[in-house]
Design a protein around this motif. Structure first.
Motif, short mmCIF file in Angstrom:
data_model
loop_
_atom_site.label_atom_id
_atom_site.label_comp_id
_atom_site.label_asym_id
_atom_site.label_seq_id
_atom_site.Cartn_x
_atom_site.Cartn_y
_atom_site.Cartn_z
N VAL A 78 4.06 11.68 -3.39
CA VAL A 78 2.72 11.19 -3.76
C VAL A 78 1.67 11.82 -2.85
O VAL A 78 0.61 12.27 -3.32
CB VAL A 78 2.67 9.65 -3.70
N ILE A 82 -1.45 14.18 -4.18
CA ILE A 82 -2.88 13.87 -3.99
C ILE A 82 -3.56 15.02 -3.25
O ILE A 82 -4.70 15.38 -3.57
CB ILE A 82 -3.07 12.53 -3.25
N ILE A 103 -5.31 9.50 -10.51
CA ILE A 103 -4.86 8.84 -9.29
C ILE A 103 -4.89 7.32 -9.47
O ILE A 103 -3.97 6.63 -9.03
CB ILE A 103 -5.70 9.28 -8.07
N LYS A 104 -5.91 6.81 -10.14
CA LYS A 104 -5.99 5.37 -10.42
C LYS A 104 -4.77 4.92 -11.22
O LYS A 104 -4.13 3.92 -10.90
CB LYS A 104 -7.28 5.05 -11.17
N CYS A 107 -1.74 4.95 -9.03
CA CYS A 107 -1.81 3.81 -8.12
C CYS A 107 -1.30 2.55 -8.82
O CYS A 107 -0.51 1.78 -8.25
CB CYS A 107 -3.25 3.62 -7.64
N HIS A 112 0.02 -0.53 -7.14
CA HIS A 112 -1.18 -0.50 -6.30
C HIS A 112 -0.87 -0.02 -4.88
O HIS A 112 -1.20 -0.67 -3.89
CB HIS A 112 -1.90 -1.85 -6.30
N ASP A 113 -0.27 1.15 -4.81
CA ASP A 113 0.09 1.78 -3.54
C ASP A 113 -1.13 1.81 -2.62
O ASP A 113 -2.16 2.44 -2.92
CB ASP A 113 0.59 3.20 -3.82
N TYR A 114 -1.02 1.12 -1.49
CA TYR A 114 -2.16 1.00 -0.56
C TYR A 114 -2.65 2.35 -0.06
O TYR A 114 -3.82 2.53 0.24
CB TYR A 114 -1.77 0.11 0.63
N LYS A 115 -1.74 3.33 0.04
CA LYS A 115 -2.11 4.62 0.62
C LYS A 115 -3.12 5.37 -0.24
O LYS A 115 -3.95 6.11 0.28
CB LYS A 115 -0.85 5.47 0.83
N ILE A 116 -3.07 5.15 -1.56
CA ILE A 116 -4.00 5.86 -2.45
C ILE A 116 -5.02 4.91 -3.08
O ILE A 116 -5.76 5.30 -3.98
CB ILE A 116 -3.24 6.66 -3.53
N TYR A 117 -5.09 3.71 -2.57
CA TYR A 117 -5.96 2.68 -3.15
C TYR A 117 -7.44 3.04 -3.05
O TYR A 117 -8.22 2.68 -3.92
CB TYR A 117 -5.69 1.32 -2.51
N TYR A 120 -8.40 4.78 -6.09
CA TYR A 120 -8.45 3.78 -7.16
C TYR A 120 -9.84 3.13 -7.18
O TYR A 120 -10.50 3.05 -8.22
CB TYR A 120 -7.35 2.74 -6.91
#
Length: 164
Positions: A78, A82, A103-104, A107, A112-117, A120
């Protein structure tokens, strides 16, 4: 020899067990043009509809083994994806809002992966600002600065998560 940049997208698709289609074939062709030549990569480059996903899963397993591509570490897959997308946006090869949407969706798919939030949230902020003058997803973002905020976040991500 280094794989083509879109390899990061293919690795993500493999990790997420996405269906194989002509995009995979196009990637295989690009890899061959970059100098990679394996038996199964050639086979993948020549796939045509109708696609038998069971057979293609086995084929892509062989391609990944031949090219020594690892798709098992979700965090790395991931993160690299990104970074790849960010570089594509910054070089104007991909449109900002469409990329944020991708990416949203990722996510959401990753619970709802916090790393890419942040991406989002930026997607919804930018989307809201298309139709309205206010948004509640990103503090301080407005129509005048949302693109800069998004691009700055991609730049920061790339700096913090360089691809090997």
């Amino acid at each position: 020899m280094k794989p083509v940049a879109s390899t990061y997208e293919i690795i993500l698709w493999k990790h997420l067990n996405r269906d194989v289609d002509e995009k995979w074939s196009n990637w295989a062709v690009a890899m061959m043009m970059a100098g990679f030549d394996t038996e199964h990569l050639v086979e993948l480059a020549g796939i045509e509809q109708p696609y038998n996903q069971f057979e293609l899963k086995e084929l892509t397993d062989k391609v990944f083994e031949e090219l020594k591509l690892n798709y098992t570490n979700q965090d790395k897959v991931v993160t690299d994806y990104i970074t790849y997308l960010g570089k594509e946006v910054l070089t104007q090869k991909r449109e900002l809002l469409k990329t944020l949407r991708e990416i949203k969706n990722l996510c959401i798919e990753l619970d709802h992966d916090y790393k890419i939030y942040d991406f989002y949230s930026l997607y919804f902020a930018k989307e809201d600002l298309k139709c309205d003058t206010v948004q509640n997803y990103w503090t301080g973002a407005d129509r005048n600065n949302i693109d800069k905020i998004c691009l700055d976040n991609f730049k920061k991500w790339i700096e913090e998560n360089p691809i090997d």
